[in-house]
Design a protein around this motif. Structure first.
Motif, PDB file in Angstrom:
ATOM      1  N   ALA A  16       0.823  -1.205   0.000  1.00  0.00           N
ATOM      2  CA  ALA A  16       0.000   0.000   0.000  1.00  0.00           C
ATOM      3  C   ALA A  16       0.860   1.260   0.000  1.00  0.00           C
ATOM      4  O   ALA A  16       0.553   2.239  -0.693  1.00  0.00           O
ATOM      5  CB  ALA A  16      -0.942  -0.001   1.203  1.00  0.00           C
ATOM      6  N   GLN A  67      -5.562  -0.028  -9.089  1.00  0.00           N
ATOM      7  CA  GLN A  67      -6.070   0.513  -7.832  1.00  0.00           C
ATOM      8  C   GLN A  67      -6.909   1.768  -8.076  1.00  0.00           C
ATOM      9  O   GLN A  67      -7.984   1.932  -7.483  1.00  0.00           O
ATOM     10  CB  GLN A  67      -4.912   0.854  -6.891  1.00  0.00           C
ATOM     11  CG  GLN A  67      -5.366   1.476  -5.575  1.00  0.00           C
ATOM     12  CD  GLN A  67      -4.205   1.733  -4.634  1.00  0.00           C
ATOM     13  OE1 GLN A  67      -3.947   0.965  -3.727  1.00  0.00           O
ATOM     14  NE2 GLN A  67      -3.494   2.826  -4.855  1.00  0.00           N
ATOM     15  N   SER A  70     -10.198   0.761  -9.664  1.00  0.00           N
ATOM     16  CA  SER A  70     -10.996  -0.056  -8.742  1.00  0.00           C
ATOM     17  C   SER A  70     -11.709   0.801  -7.713  1.00  0.00           C
ATOM     18  O   SER A  70     -12.822   0.479  -7.285  1.00  0.00           O
ATOM     19  CB  SER A  70     -10.099  -1.080  -8.028  1.00  0.00           C
ATOM     20  OG  SER A  70      -9.584  -2.025  -8.935  1.00  0.00           O
ATOM     21  N   ARG A  71     -11.085   1.902  -7.304  1.00  0.00           N
ATOM     22  CA  ARG A  71     -11.702   2.775  -6.296  1.00  0.00           C
ATOM     23  C   ARG A  71     -13.000   3.390  -6.786  1.00  0.00           C
ATOM     24  O   ARG A  71     -14.010   3.373  -6.094  1.00  0.00           O
ATOM     25  CB  ARG A  71     -10.711   3.871  -5.888  1.00  0.00           C
ATOM     26  CG  ARG A  71      -9.651   3.404  -4.918  1.00  0.00           C
ATOM     27  CD  ARG A  71      -8.645   4.493  -4.621  1.00  0.00           C
ATOM     28  NE  ARG A  71      -7.682   4.070  -3.611  1.00  0.00           N
ATOM     29  CZ  ARG A  71      -6.527   4.668  -3.403  1.00  0.00           C
ATOM     30  NH1 ARG A  71      -6.184   5.720  -4.135  1.00  0.00           N
ATOM     31  NH2 ARG A  71      -5.711   4.232  -2.468  1.00  0.00           N
TER      32      ARG A  71
END
Length: 211
Positions: A16, A67, A70-71
């Motif tokens: 992350a 990412q 996907s958010r």
């Protein structure tokens, strides 16, 4: 027994942290201009460690794109519009995209960069190839309710509506500086924010309800 879960948490946290720094680096410098060494320096780690988690620069860049997309897809799936009438549901979904794109200018820059590369990296991602469906499913359900109620025109589909909403929201953020320099108006001026948000909803609803 706790070693396994702890290691997993550490690995997830490290991934992350790498993704957060890499997102900023790729958004600021583009794919070609970003340097893994710079990302490593900002994380006080090594290039080798980043490669351990992601394999290489292209894989890291694809993970950043995955990412970011996907958010917004996750937000679209979570929005509760089933209790709203179709017109209000469309406004709610348009407003969600408006809010997300304004709050995440790095997403807009990443999309612009990937278009410069003609989506060659997205094409290599199985995750990204399946991310279109959630947005269109939510929109499709709203449109179907609007059609059943005789509210919406029937010559548009979910992708048409998605294109209109995305076009407005992306342009507002991506072209903020050139638009401001030419016309003297900051499209992200907080004083005009609610006007702009309402304008988007009005445009989409006006088109859908024009028979």
């Amino acid at each position: 027994m706790s070693e396994g879960p702890e290691r997993t948490r550490d690995a997830d946290r490290t991934r992350a942290e790498i993704l957060a720094v890499a997102t900023a680096e790729f958004a600021d410098r583009g794919y070609a201009g970003a340097r893994i060494n710079e990302i490593a320096d900002k994380l006080s780690t090594t290039k080798r460690m980043i490669y351990y988690y992601f394999g290489g620069k292209e894989q890291l860049y694809v993970a950043v794109l995955e990412q970011a997309y996907s958010r917004i897809r996750s937000l679209e799936q979570q929005v509760d519009v089933e209790h709203l009438d179709p017109v209000e549901a469309i406004r709610e979904l348009a407003g969600l995209t408006f809010d997300h794109h304004e709050a995440h200018p790095e997403f807009i820059r990443l999309v612009s960069i990937e278009n410069i590369h003609r989506a060659e990296h997205i094409a290599h991602s199985e995750v990204l190839s399946g991310l279109a469906n959630p947005a269109l499913v939510v929109l499709g359900r709203i449109l179907e309710r609007g059609w059943d109620a005789g509210l919406f025109r029937d010559d548009v589909d979910a992708l048409d509506v998605h294109q209109v909403i995305s076009g407005f929201c992306v342009f507002r953020t991506a072209n903020r500086h050139t638009f401001g320099a030419i016309f003297g108006r900051d499209m992200l001026d907080p004083a005009r924010r609610e006007h702009q948000r309402r304008l988007l909803g009005d445009l989409v609803v006006a088109h859908l309800t024009a028979h």
